[in-house]
Design a protein around this motif. Structure first.
Motif, PDB file in Angstrom:
ATOM      1  N   HIS A 176       3.689   1.960   1.415  1.00 48.14           N
ATOM      2  CA  HIS A 176       4.201   2.308   2.737  1.00 48.14           C
ATOM      3  C   HIS A 176       3.172   3.108   3.536  1.00 48.14           C
ATOM      4  CE1 HIS A 176       8.568   1.276   1.760  1.00 48.14           C
ATOM      5  NE2 HIS A 176       7.903   1.087   0.642  1.00 48.14           N
ATOM      6  N   VAL A 177       1.939   2.627   3.470  1.00 50.40           N
ATOM      7  CA  VAL A 177       0.848   3.253   4.216  1.00 50.40           C
ATOM      8  C   VAL A 177       0.172   2.167   5.046  1.00 50.40           C
ATOM      9  CG1 VAL A 177      -1.407   4.406   4.006  1.00 50.40           C
ATOM     10  CG2 VAL A 177       0.469   5.044   2.466  1.00 50.40           C
ATOM     11  N   CYS A 237      -4.916   2.441   9.546  1.00 51.37           N
ATOM     12  CA  CYS A 237      -5.152   3.839   9.908  1.00 51.37           C
ATOM     13  C   CYS A 237      -4.720   4.827   8.831  1.00 51.37           C
ATOM     14  CB  CYS A 237      -4.453   4.179  11.218  1.00 51.37           C
ATOM     15  SG  CYS A 237      -2.656   4.237  11.072  1.00 51.37           S
ATOM     16  N   GLY A 238      -4.021   4.343   7.821  1.00 49.70           N
ATOM     17  CA  GLY A 238      -3.599   5.263   6.761  1.00 49.70           C
ATOM     18  C   GLY A 238      -2.353   6.064   7.099  1.00 49.70           C
ATOM     19  N   HIS A 268       1.089   7.346   6.892  1.00 55.95           N
ATOM     20  CA  HIS A 268       2.079   7.351   5.809  1.00 55.95           C
ATOM     21  C   HIS A 268       3.487   7.273   6.393  1.00 55.95           C
ATOM     22  CE1 HIS A 268      -1.306   8.382   3.370  1.00 55.95           C
ATOM     23  NE2 HIS A 268      -0.593   8.701   2.306  1.00 55.95           N
ATOM     24  N   ARG A 273       0.826  -1.207   0.000  1.00 56.66           N
ATOM     25  CA  ARG A 273       0.000   0.000   0.000  1.00 56.66           C
ATOM     26  C   ARG A 273       0.861   1.258   0.000  1.00 56.66           C
ATOM     27  NH1 ARG A 273      -5.542  -0.819   1.477  1.00 56.66           N
ATOM     28  NH2 ARG A 273      -5.935  -3.039   1.613  1.00 56.66           N
ATOM     29  N   GLY A 305      -6.907   5.678   3.047  1.00 59.04           N
ATOM     30  CA  GLY A 305      -6.192   6.827   3.593  1.00 59.04           C
ATOM     31  C   GLY A 305      -6.636   7.118   5.011  1.00 59.04           C
ATOM     32  N   GLY A 306      -6.460   8.341   5.427  1.00 59.71           N
ATOM     33  CA  GLY A 306      -6.729   8.683   6.828  1.00 59.71           C
ATOM     34  C   GLY A 306      -8.177   9.043   7.096  1.00 59.71           C
ATOM     35  N   LYS A 350      -1.092  14.216   7.190  1.00 60.95           N
ATOM     36  CA  LYS A 350      -0.526  14.207   8.547  1.00 60.95           C
ATOM     37  C   LYS A 350       0.996  14.342   8.587  1.00 60.95           C
ATOM     38  CE  LYS A 350      -4.470  11.937  10.473  1.00 60.95           C
ATOM     39  NZ  LYS A 350      -5.078  10.704  10.914  1.00 60.95           N
TER      40      LYS A 350
END
Lengths: 315, 332
Positions: free
Chosen positions: A44-45, A49-50, A52, A42, B331-332, A223
């Motif tokens: 490096h995600v 929780c997403g 990065h 992914r 994503g977040g 973030k």
């Protein structure tokens, strides 16, 4: 001002250099145990929780640019030691040697040309593993040469910024790189070369206050720590409690300092879109599959989603 | 008063005091000789840290002390036309020997009340925007610019961050670097990193003899290197922050002499040196040597690097080739 190499940031939120070794890993942000390979797949995600993770320069190029398209330029430029900086047990020369060994890079900024969805661009990628991607004479010079190359080749310039700031061990000469690189952006502007910057974790200090924020379009990864003065410095100077999410991409976006927060999964498409829009004369036609993106309410809604999600308060 | 006397000046001040009390001619001669020798000794042996202390001395002349003595007809420009007026940055028009010049600088303040009002010369984004407004006006109308650099740093604070402290410094640098009118910068006391450089990207830069111009405070450098701010003297030495260091690096062009006592005890010599510097600058400016190309070439030369063999491009750490299609990720 805080813009020197620093291993940790006291900013709220979890910071981790890169993905730890092992088959399984515990996400530094959400604590979930996940397959390392899944995080890598992914881009490096963290799949949960997403978060990065930081990635090295060549990894980053591999993530977003057409396979095998990268041609490095000025790869031999490395740090000099103009101050012969030695203070007690610390010497700059040994610090740089260690960074070179650890990263396999000669400097914190990797430059060259690459293709993104077929479009040729001049590319700069900073690597925070190299003395916190701080800017000394070598980084300054490479950025100036990168600008000159983009002008000569008449290609857009893409920069992935990351930095702790100007490189303390090169003293005042590192500071002067701020003026030098800001002026190199003027040269791009005069030549009408589009300059697109992606701010990544962390971008701060003298790099944030020079070429990294002079892009025509400013994007950021979610973030990421983005700010001028270190949070610890501000807290120490003012004795104030800093708000949650201070100096994150989302914070900077809310304050009007960024055009868009782009998750890594959408980075390639977003950059390619900008390159097509800003440099139509050199653009490779879009692939049919992506045509829907060009218009329609559905496309607009889809596009709005990452932004609105990104601007939600962190708490 | 005691903090106004620096450790290495103690003997000097004692001698001066005793000299003012002596009646006897022979004693006076002896003391005078000793005093001259002591001055010579003190100012020839200053360490980098001594210079830092001198540069931060609260009795040094500030920007407005210079402008009051150097210019006539000073007219101050206020406000950035967008947010507010930053008292840490002073901009204006003035007359120097019959010629109109634009003036931009940081005013640290003299008395406590003024220091607080002016935030110790630490500018907020609106201060830099005011400076940009002033120098663009100078460019439009064709007048030379003189900047007075006197700041520990750009203000590190919450509101400053919110209003784009980093980006505004970047923008100020870009603006100064491309100005089509000549720019002279005088570093008066403390030239603190990006906040100072933003208004010092000039055709010519001169620096007071006991001023410092630096990338970060020695205390912070020591903290970063050894987590011990007390090793500041060592850090000051390693950072090379004095006027002679900077002249050697080609970062500044001239040093403004401060006379036998230092500007904190006698401001006249440094102000006279500044006057001479401005005069020479305006004369040189008339020959047309200061162009944006000249400034660009000057800064382009700054900094050093080395050549090593290029490192072969690494394969991505991921065993899998990078996906050609973006992976769907929430994503977040």
């Amino acid at each position: 001002m805080a813009f020197f190499s620093r291993k940790t940031f006291s900013n709220p939120g979890t910071r981790q250099k890169s993905i730890p070794d092992g088959l399984w890993m515990k996400c530094v942000s959400c604590g979930t145990t996940v397959y390392r390979s899944e995080v890598e797949e992914r881009l490096h995600v963290c799949p949960t929780c997403g978060h990065h993770y930081r990635v090295g320069a060549h990894d980053r190029i591999g993530l977003h640019f057409d396979r095998g398209s990268f041609e490095e330029t000025h790869g031999g430029i490395t740090a000099a030691d103009p101050l012969e900086f030695a203070a007690g047990e610390h010497t700059y020369a040994s610090r740089v040697d260690r960074a070179r060994q650890e990263t396999g890079l000669n400097e914190a900024l990797v430059t060259g040309f690459a293709r993104i969805e077929g479009n040729r661009v001049a590319l700069g990628v900073m690597d925070s593993r190299f003395v916190m991607a701080s800017m000394g004479g070598a980084v300054g010079e490479k950025f100036c040469r990168l600008c000159a190359d983009a002008i000569q080749a008449n290609t857009p310039l893409l920069l992935f910024a990351a930095s702790g700031g100007a490189r303390m061990q090169e003293g005042i000469l590192a500071l002067m790189q701020m003026a030098k690189t800001a002026d190199a952006v003027s040269e791009l502007n005069e030549a009408g070369i589009p300059y697109i910057v992606v701010l990544t974790d962390p971008t701060s200090g003298g790099v944030f206050a020079s070429f990294a924020t002079l892009g025509d379009v400013l994007l950021a990864e979610p973030k990421a720590y983005i700010g001028f003065a270190g949070a610890r410095l501000i807290q120490g100077a003012l004795h104030v409690k800093l708000p949650q999410g201070f100096q994150t991409s989302e914070y900077q976006y809310q304050n009007g300092q960024l055009d868009r927060i782009v998750p890594r999964s959408e980075m390639r498409a977003t950059l390619a879109q900008l390159v097509r829009l800003l440099h139509p004369e050199g653009a490779v036609p879009q692939e049919p599959a992506e045509e829907t993106e060009a218009g329609g309410d559905a496309a607009l809604d889809a596009q709005a989603e990452p932004d609105s999600a990104a601007t939600k308060p962190q708490s | 008063m005691s903090e106004l006397v620096l450790p290495f000046e103690k003997r000097l001040i004692e001698l001066e005091k005793s000299l003012s009390h002596v009646e006897n001619e022979a004693d006076r001669d002896r003391l005078n000789k000793e005093l001259a020798a002591e001055r010579e000794r003190v100012f020839s042996e200053l360490s980098a840290w001594d210079r830092v202390q001198l540069a931060r001395h609260s009795l040094r002349p500030r920007m407005l002390d210079y402008t009051a003595r150097l210019f006539l007809d000073f007219f101050e420009l206020h406000g950035d036309r967008s947010f507010g007026d930053d008292p840490a940055v002073v901009c204006g028009l003035a007359q120097f020997k019959g010629r109109t010049v634009f003036v931009v600088g940081q005013q640290k303040g003299v008395k406590t009340e003024e220091k607080v009002k002016r935030n110790f010369g630490m500018a907020h984004p609106e201060g830099y925007r005011k400076a940009m407004r002033a120098v663009r006006m100078a460019e439009r109308l064709g007048y030379p610019i003189i900047t007075f650099v006197d700041t520990p740093a750009a203000h590190p604070g919450l509101e400053a961050e919110e209003r784009g402290q980093g980006p505004v410094i970047a923008e100020t640098l870009r603006t100064f670097m491309s100005l089509k009118v000549p720019v002279l910068s005088l570093v008066l006391s403390e030239g603190g990193s990006g906040g100072a450089l933003a208004i010092a990207a000039a055709d010519r830069v001169a620096m007071a003899e006991n001023a410092i111009y630096l990338i970060c405070p020695p205390e912070r450098c020591a903290e970063i290197l050894w987590r011990d701010a007390e090793r500041k003297a060592e850090a000051a030495n390693a950072l090379r922050v004095t006027a002679t260091d900077l002249l050697e690096f080609g970062v500044i062009d001239n040093i403004l002499g401060e006379g036998a006592l230092g500007a904190h005890r006698d401001p006249q010599p440094v102000i006279d040196a500044a006057r001479a510097e401005i005069e020479r600058f305006l004369e040189d400016a008339e020959t047309g040597i200061f162009t944006p190309e000249h400034r660009r070439a000057k800064f382009r030369r700054m900094g050093q690097w080395a050549e090593a063999a290029p490192v072969a491009a690494q394969a991505p750490a991921t065993a899998e080739p990078a996906p050609t299609e973006p992976v769907d990720n929430a994503g977040g």
